[in-house]
Design an enzyme around this catalytic site. Sequence first.
Site, PDB file in Angstrom:
ATOM      1  N   GLY A  15       0.779  -1.245   0.000  1.00 27.76           N
ATOM      2  CA  GLY A  15       0.000   0.000   0.000  1.00 27.76           C
ATOM      3  C   GLY A  15       0.805   1.287   0.000  1.00 27.76           C
ATOM      4  N   SER A  16       1.982   1.287  -0.636  1.00 33.25           N
ATOM      5  CA  SER A  16       2.735   2.557  -0.658  1.00 33.25           C
ATOM      6  C   SER A  16       2.041   3.588  -1.552  1.00 33.25           C
ATOM      7  CB  SER A  16       4.189   2.341  -1.084  1.00 33.25           C
ATOM      8  OG  SER A  16       4.272   2.046  -2.454  1.00 33.25           O
ATOM      9  N   ASN A  17       1.383   3.139  -2.610  1.00 33.99           N
ATOM     10  CA  ASN A  17       0.622   4.089  -3.441  1.00 33.99           C
ATOM     11  C   ASN A  17      -0.585   4.640  -2.677  1.00 33.99           C
ATOM     12  OD1 ASN A  17       1.553   4.573  -6.331  1.00 33.99           O
ATOM     13  ND2 ASN A  17       1.903   2.373  -6.086  1.00 33.99           N
ATOM     14  N   ARG A  69     -15.214 -15.330 -10.704  1.00 31.14           N
ATOM     15  CA  ARG A  69     -14.701 -13.964 -10.602  1.00 31.14           C
ATOM     16  C   ARG A  69     -15.817 -12.915 -10.576  1.00 31.14           C
ATOM     17  NH1 ARG A  69     -10.164 -14.137 -14.562  1.00 31.14           N
ATOM     18  NH2 ARG A  69      -8.981 -15.001 -12.846  1.00 31.14           N
ATOM     19  N   ILE A  96      -7.257 -10.314 -11.362  1.00 30.76           N
ATOM     20  CA  ILE A  96      -7.806  -9.947 -12.669  1.00 30.76           C
ATOM     21  C   ILE A  96      -9.280  -9.653 -12.443  1.00 30.76           C
ATOM     22  CG2 ILE A  96      -8.375 -10.799 -14.985  1.00 30.76           C
ATOM     23  CD1 ILE A  96      -5.804 -12.489 -14.810  1.00 30.76           C
ATOM     24  N   HIS A 113       0.427   1.241 -13.257  1.00 27.66           N
ATOM     25  CA  HIS A 113       1.232   0.119 -13.741  1.00 27.66           C
ATOM     26  C   HIS A 113       2.693   0.577 -13.830  1.00 27.66           C
ATOM     27  CE1 HIS A 113       2.059  -3.587 -15.879  1.00 27.66           C
ATOM     28  NE2 HIS A 113       2.774  -2.885 -16.729  1.00 27.66           N
ATOM     29  N   ASP A 149      -4.283  -4.429 -18.430  1.00 29.39           N
ATOM     30  CA  ASP A 149      -3.417  -3.251 -18.630  1.00 29.39           C
ATOM     31  C   ASP A 149      -3.584  -2.640 -20.030  1.00 29.39           C
ATOM     32  OD1 ASP A 149      -2.311  -3.675 -16.063  1.00 29.39           O
ATOM     33  OD2 ASP A 149      -0.822  -5.053 -16.865  1.00 29.39           O
ATOM     34  N   GLN A 177       8.103   7.836  -8.745  1.00 29.12           N
ATOM     35  CA  GLN A 177       7.255   8.575  -9.693  1.00 29.12           C
ATOM     36  C   GLN A 177       5.787   8.158  -9.564  1.00 29.12           C
ATOM     37  OE1 GLN A 177       8.418  11.114 -11.217  1.00 29.12           O
ATOM     38  NE2 GLN A 177      10.525  10.667 -10.600  1.00 29.12           N
ATOM     39  N   GLU A 178       5.550   6.868  -9.292  1.00 25.66           N
ATOM     40  CA  GLU A 178       4.166   6.399  -9.118  1.00 25.66           C
ATOM     41  C   GLU A 178       3.471   7.211  -8.039  1.00 25.66           C
ATOM     42  OE1 GLU A 178       3.463   2.170  -8.637  1.00 25.66           O
ATOM     43  OE2 GLU A 178       5.328   1.699  -9.648  1.00 25.66           O
TER      44      GLU A 178
HETATM   45  C1  GRF Z   1       3.074  -0.840  -7.726  1.00 21.03           C
HETATM   46  O1  GRF Z   1       4.319  -1.022  -8.345  1.00 21.03           O
HETATM   47  C2  GRF Z   1       2.000  -0.649  -8.769  1.00 21.03           C
HETATM   48  O2  GRF Z   1       2.460   0.000  -9.927  1.00 21.03           O
HETATM   49  C3  GRF Z   1       1.613  -2.070  -9.111  1.00 21.03           C
HETATM   50  O3  GRF Z   1       1.658  -2.751  -7.874  1.00 21.03           O
HETATM   51  C4  GRF Z   1       2.586  -2.102  -7.007  1.00 21.03           C
HETATM   52  C5  GRF Z   1       1.846  -1.781  -5.739  1.00 21.03           C
HETATM   53  O4  GRF Z   1       2.698  -1.265  -4.748  1.00 21.03           O
HETATM   54  N1  GRF Z   1       0.324  -2.114  -9.740  1.00 21.03           N
HETATM   55  P1  GRF Z   1       2.084  -0.657  -3.423  1.00 21.03           P
HETATM   56  O5  GRF Z   1       1.215  -1.741  -2.773  1.00 21.03           O
HETATM   57  O6  GRF Z   1       1.272   0.539  -3.786  1.00 21.03           O
HETATM   58  O7  GRF Z   1       3.258  -0.318  -2.558  1.00 21.03           O
END
Ligand code: GRF
Length: 217
Positions: A15-17, A69, A96, A113, A149, A177-178
């Site tokens: 969950g870093s994003n 699913r 998916i 992604h 994707d 960058q994400e």
């Molecule tokens: C990230 O690299 C994202 O691009 C991919 O999965 C990873 C998730 O990382 N879809 P985090 O859980 O947000 O740290």
Amino acid sequence: MTKKLRIGVLVSGRGSNLQAVIDNIGNGSLAAEIAVVISDQPDAFALERSRQHNIPAVHISAKGYRGRREEYDALLVQELRKHSVDLVILAGFMRIISKVLVQAYPHRMMNIHPALLPSFPGLHVQKAAIEHGVKFSGCTVHFVDEGMDTGPVIIQAVVPVLDSDTEDVLASRILKQEHKLFSRAIQLFAEGRLKVVGRRVLVDGGRTETDEFLINP
Ligand code: GRF
């Protein structure tokens, strides 16, 4: 005051994003609120991060849904609707998804992604980029369609691939960058500035060569 955009976040792991979105809301650079975080994994650290910030954190187990699913995704839609979500973001959600989820949030669901799509879709893409020998990679935020994707690209950031890079080193350069890019895309959506025309996502007002998210060496 206009109503804040309500985000639903789907996660499976660290969950870093998610954390970056929480932080950007906190520092005022993203005008939105997280309505709910949903994980398919009971022990995802992302759930812990949500609880620490008093964000509703829900685990929906996928056990017993193998080959079903669409039924699992119907549970996700039910939970997202319960929290009146306007925009769904997939932040490291490792499943998916089916048309049940995609059709519930048409052009209202984004994925991040860690490669420059349409190059390197799927998994382990940082390793694939190094092995392929590309000189640049990066990350992409795109709307989710029914393919893997394949949805319309919203924004991308570019990073160099260095000769000395290992998979981990490149992954962390991209991840940095994400953490900026996802919030930027959400903010553009919140401001109503994204328009989908065929496969193209146009940023109202136009992108310019000086946009800070164009290239990130
Ligand atoms: C990230 O690299 C994202 O691009 C991919 O999965 C990873 C998730 O990382 N879809 P985090 O859980 O947000 O740290």
